[in-house]
Write a protein that holds these residues in place. Structure first.
Motif, PDB file in Angstrom:
ATOM      1  N   MET A  40       0.772  -1.125   0.076  1.00  0.00           N
ATOM      2  CA  MET A  40       0.143   0.063   0.029  1.00  0.00           C
ATOM      3  C   MET A  40       0.874   1.295  -0.057  1.00  0.00           C
ATOM      4  O   MET A  40       0.660   2.294  -0.596  1.00  0.00           O
ATOM      5  CB  MET A  40      -0.891  -0.024   1.150  1.00  0.00           C
ATOM      6  N   ASP A  41       1.863   1.283   0.851  1.00  0.00           N
ATOM      7  CA  ASP A  41       2.828   2.262   0.950  1.00  0.00           C
ATOM      8  C   ASP A  41       3.722   2.657  -0.689  1.00  0.00           C
ATOM      9  O   ASP A  41       3.829   3.545  -0.833  1.00  0.00           O
ATOM     10  CB  ASP A  41       3.943   2.136   1.874  1.00  0.00           C
ATOM     11  N   VAL A  42       3.773   1.395  -1.227  1.00  0.00           N
ATOM     12  CA  VAL A  42       4.774   1.226  -2.331  1.00  0.00           C
ATOM     13  C   VAL A  42       3.855   1.765  -3.485  1.00  0.00           C
ATOM     14  O   VAL A  42       4.146   2.864  -4.244  1.00  0.00           O
ATOM     15  CB  VAL A  42       5.004  -0.112  -2.624  1.00  0.00           C
ATOM     16  N   ALA A  43       2.482   1.663  -3.427  1.00  0.00           N
ATOM     17  CA  ALA A  43       1.783   2.239  -4.404  1.00  0.00           C
ATOM     18  C   ALA A  43       1.434   3.545  -4.301  1.00  0.00           C
ATOM     19  O   ALA A  43       1.405   4.435  -5.211  1.00  0.00           O
ATOM     20  CB  ALA A  43       0.281   1.504  -4.381  1.00  0.00           C
ATOM     21  N   GLY A  44       1.255   4.068  -2.917  1.00  0.00           N
ATOM     22  CA  GLY A  44       0.927   5.549  -2.595  1.00  0.00           C
ATOM     23  C   GLY A  44       2.286   6.353  -2.898  1.00  0.00           C
ATOM     24  O   GLY A  44       2.107   7.419  -3.502  1.00  0.00           O
ATOM     25  N   GLU A  45       3.371   5.846  -2.210  1.00  0.00           N
ATOM     26  CA  GLU A  45       4.599   6.750  -2.408  1.00  0.00           C
ATOM     27  C   GLU A  45       5.152   6.654  -3.837  1.00  0.00           C
ATOM     28  O   GLU A  45       5.756   7.533  -4.432  1.00  0.00           O
ATOM     29  CB  GLU A  45       5.926   6.339  -1.376  1.00  0.00           C
ATOM     30  N   GLY A  46       5.371   5.362  -4.307  1.00  0.00           N
ATOM     31  CA  GLY A  46       5.862   5.336  -5.523  1.00  0.00           C
ATOM     32  C   GLY A  46       5.026   5.830  -6.705  1.00  0.00           C
ATOM     33  O   GLY A  46       5.527   6.435  -7.628  1.00  0.00           O
ATOM     34  N   MET A  50       6.020   8.804  -9.259  1.00  0.00           N
ATOM     35  CA  MET A  50       6.072   8.885 -10.843  1.00  0.00           C
ATOM     36  C   MET A  50       5.062  10.023 -11.412  1.00  0.00           C
ATOM     37  O   MET A  50       5.251  10.410 -12.559  1.00  0.00           O
ATOM     38  CB  MET A  50       5.051   7.339 -11.204  1.00  0.00           C
ATOM     39  N   LEU A  51       4.162  10.498 -10.721  1.00  0.00           N
ATOM     40  CA  LEU A  51       3.331  11.439 -10.713  1.00  0.00           C
ATOM     41  C   LEU A  51       4.033  12.830 -10.933  1.00  0.00           C
ATOM     42  O   LEU A  51       3.934  13.717 -12.020  1.00  0.00           O
ATOM     43  CB  LEU A  51       2.134  11.688 -10.128  1.00  0.00           C
ATOM     44  N   ALA A  52       4.715  12.830  -9.829  1.00  0.00           N
ATOM     45  CA  ALA A  52       5.846  14.167  -9.892  1.00  0.00           C
ATOM     46  C   ALA A  52       6.676  14.161 -11.093  1.00  0.00           C
ATOM     47  O   ALA A  52       7.082  15.102 -11.801  1.00  0.00           O
ATOM     48  CB  ALA A  52       6.681  14.209  -8.744  1.00  0.00           C
ATOM     49  N   LEU A  53       7.149  12.940 -11.343  1.00  0.00           N
ATOM     50  CA  LEU A  53       8.174  12.745 -12.647  1.00  0.00           C
ATOM     51  C   LEU A  53       7.331  13.366 -14.119  1.00  0.00           C
ATOM     52  O   LEU A  53       7.900  13.683 -14.944  1.00  0.00           O
ATOM     53  CB  LEU A  53       8.779  11.337 -12.765  1.00  0.00           C
ATOM     54  N   ALA A  54       6.213  12.607 -13.981  1.00  0.00           N
ATOM     55  CA  ALA A  54       5.375  12.897 -15.027  1.00  0.00           C
ATOM     56  C   ALA A  54       5.049  14.344 -15.291  1.00  0.00           C
ATOM     57  O   ALA A  54       4.999  15.066 -16.396  1.00  0.00           O
ATOM     58  CB  ALA A  54       3.916  12.252 -15.134  1.00  0.00           C
ATOM     59  N   TRP A  55       4.778  15.059 -14.196  1.00  0.00           N
ATOM     60  CA  TRP A  55       4.608  16.527 -14.266  1.00  0.00           C
ATOM     61  C   TRP A  55       5.809  17.293 -14.682  1.00  0.00           C
ATOM     62  O   TRP A  55       5.548  18.263 -15.355  1.00  0.00           O
ATOM     63  CB  TRP A  55       4.009  16.894 -12.831  1.00  0.00           C
ATOM     64  N   ALA A  77      11.584  18.330  -9.042  1.00  0.00           N
ATOM     65  CA  ALA A  77      12.506  17.478  -8.883  1.00  0.00           C
ATOM     66  C   ALA A  77      12.671  17.003  -7.767  1.00  0.00           C
ATOM     67  O   ALA A  77      13.113  15.865  -6.875  1.00  0.00           O
ATOM     68  CB  ALA A  77      13.858  17.818  -9.447  1.00  0.00           C
ATOM     69  N   CYS A  78      12.874  17.869  -6.573  1.00  0.00           N
ATOM     70  CA  CYS A  78      12.777  17.757  -4.992  1.00  0.00           C
ATOM     71  C   CYS A  78      11.749  16.862  -4.674  1.00  0.00           C
ATOM     72  O   CYS A  78      11.825  15.944  -3.756  1.00  0.00           O
ATOM     73  CB  CYS A  78      12.922  18.999  -4.279  1.00  0.00           C
ATOM     74  N   VAL A  79      10.567  17.162  -5.111  1.00  0.00           N
ATOM     75  CA  VAL A  79       9.288  16.283  -4.535  1.00  0.00           C
ATOM     76  C   VAL A  79       9.489  15.024  -5.171  1.00  0.00           C
ATOM     77  O   VAL A  79       9.309  14.049  -4.249  1.00  0.00           O
ATOM     78  CB  VAL A  79       8.101  16.981  -5.009  1.00  0.00           C
ATOM     79  N   TRP A  84      10.778   9.480  -4.089  1.00  0.00           N
ATOM     80  CA  TRP A  84      11.650   8.232  -4.553  1.00  0.00           C
ATOM     81  C   TRP A  84      12.277   7.574  -3.403  1.00  0.00           C
ATOM     82  O   TRP A  84      12.227   6.462  -3.414  1.00  0.00           O
ATOM     83  CB  TRP A  84      12.449   8.677  -5.713  1.00  0.00           C
ATOM     84  N   MET A  85      12.832   8.403  -2.486  1.00  0.00           N
ATOM     85  CA  MET A  85      13.758   7.850  -1.305  1.00  0.00           C
ATOM     86  C   MET A  85      12.559   7.167  -0.431  1.00  0.00           C
ATOM     87  O   MET A  85      12.993   6.062   0.280  1.00  0.00           O
ATOM     88  CB  MET A  85      14.442   8.855  -0.700  1.00  0.00           C
ATOM     89  N   ASP A  86      11.492   7.767  -0.196  1.00  0.00           N
ATOM     90  CA  ASP A  86      10.243   6.918   0.546  1.00  0.00           C
ATOM     91  C   ASP A  86       9.929   5.580  -0.360  1.00  0.00           C
ATOM     92  O   ASP A  86       9.769   4.632   0.688  1.00  0.00           O
ATOM     93  CB  ASP A  86       9.069   7.945   0.733  1.00  0.00           C
ATOM     94  N   THR A  87       9.958   5.599  -1.203  1.00  0.00           N
ATOM     95  CA  THR A  87       9.601   4.401  -2.324  1.00  0.00           C
ATOM     96  C   THR A  87      10.721   3.210  -1.783  1.00  0.00           C
ATOM     97  O   THR A  87      10.423   2.112  -1.582  1.00  0.00           O
ATOM     98  CB  THR A  87       9.318   4.580  -3.321  1.00  0.00           C
TER      99      THR A  87
END
Length: 303
Positions: A40-46, A50-55, A77-79, A84-87
């Protein structure tokens, strides 16, 4: 390919930073078993990463280089790096004594949000400036369409708009408002004899002549063809009649010579005046046209 050429450096820097974080985690920690992973954390944080990278990718695709783009890109990039580190933390178990991972996971997020805030603020300022410029261009374009293509005067619609404002102002200030119409005699015969180009030159000369014989507060428009209308604020009927006579005499004394043969074109004009009462624009202009038609019938030189 074009995107990569333009934004290779920031994307490469972000990829190196993400890889650095991965290598540090792998070097100091231990990969978790399948059962230890919280999906669940993987899906949320990961998914957030990926959304931040897409933005970030869409931002770099759609915006030109500049301060606003740099602020927004660095913020995203910071977000991304924080999520990413949380994932990675969900897949790799770090030693309990390791406290630096909290800095890698937490610190980039507020920094990124601050950068995004500044970027959005400057983006808003940028958009407001663009909107102002577009509004000016739109207004200029609208007003440009209201001007006569041949002379530097307002056309019929511009005249109607100005008369409407003049009527309102005259009513509020309790001041008289008059209109004077000037119509060239036998203009169609002049066109037939000398050609349309010469007729256009006559109209241009007429516009300049009438402007020179009006006051600064008066407005001259070309109503249609060879008919001009002057709007005279703070002007009563007797003063308007005097101005009409002056305009008529100015036309009669105009020494316009043709381009082709240099011969003088003898011009004359018929004039009519009306004073505004409690009526709308169309009624006032209709009364002016009727007065001009009546004047053309009564005077031989205006027939």
């Amino acid at each position: 390919m074009k995107f990569l050429r333009l934004h290779a450096l920031p994307m490469l820097g972000l990829a190196l930073a993400a890889n650095f974080g991965l290598q540090v985690y792998l070097a100091t920690g231990q990969i978790k078993t399948w059962a230890e992973i919280n999906w669940m954390d993987v899906a949320g944080e990961g998914g957030s990463a990926m959304l931040a990278l897409a933005w970030l990718t869409m931002l770099l695709h759609s915006r030109p280089a500049g301060r606003v783009t740099r602020l927004l890109a660095l913020g995203l990039a910071c977000v991304f790096f924080s999520w990413w580190m949380d994932t990675l933390d969900e897949f790799i178990q770090l030693p309990e004594l390791a406290i630096w991972d909290n800095w890698l996971e937490t610190a980039p997020m507020p920094i990124g949000l601050v950068l995004l805030t500044f970027g959005i603020y400057h983006l808003n300022q940028e958009q407001r400036a663009i909107s102002q410029q577009m509004s000016k261009r739109e207004k200029l374009f609208r007003e440009h369409r209201l001007f006569d293509k041949l002379t530097p005067l307002g056309a019929a619609e511009y005249l109607r708009q100005h008369v409407q404002r003049a009527l309102t102002q005259a009513h509020e200030e309790q001041q008289p408002l008059s209109l004077v119409a000037v119509d060239l005699d036998d203009f169609s015969a002049l066109n037939q004899r000398y050609g349309q180009a010469e007729g256009d030159a006559v109209l241009q000369a007429m516009a300049q002549l009438l402007l020179l014989n009006l006051r600064r507060q008066d407005l001259l428009c070309r109503l249609a063809g060879d008919r001009f209308v002057a709007v005279l604020p703070n002007t009563g009927e007797s003063q308007a009649l005097q101005i009409a006579v002056e305009l008529q005499n100015a036309v009669a004394s105009l020494a316009h010579k043709t381009d082709q043969h240099g011969e003088r074109v003898h011009l004359s004009a018929c004039t009519a005046t009306v004073m505004a009462f409690d009526e709308d624009v169309e009624q006032l202009l209709k009364r002016l046209n009727l007065s001009l038609a009546k004047a053309k019938q009564q005077l031989p030189r205006c027939a």
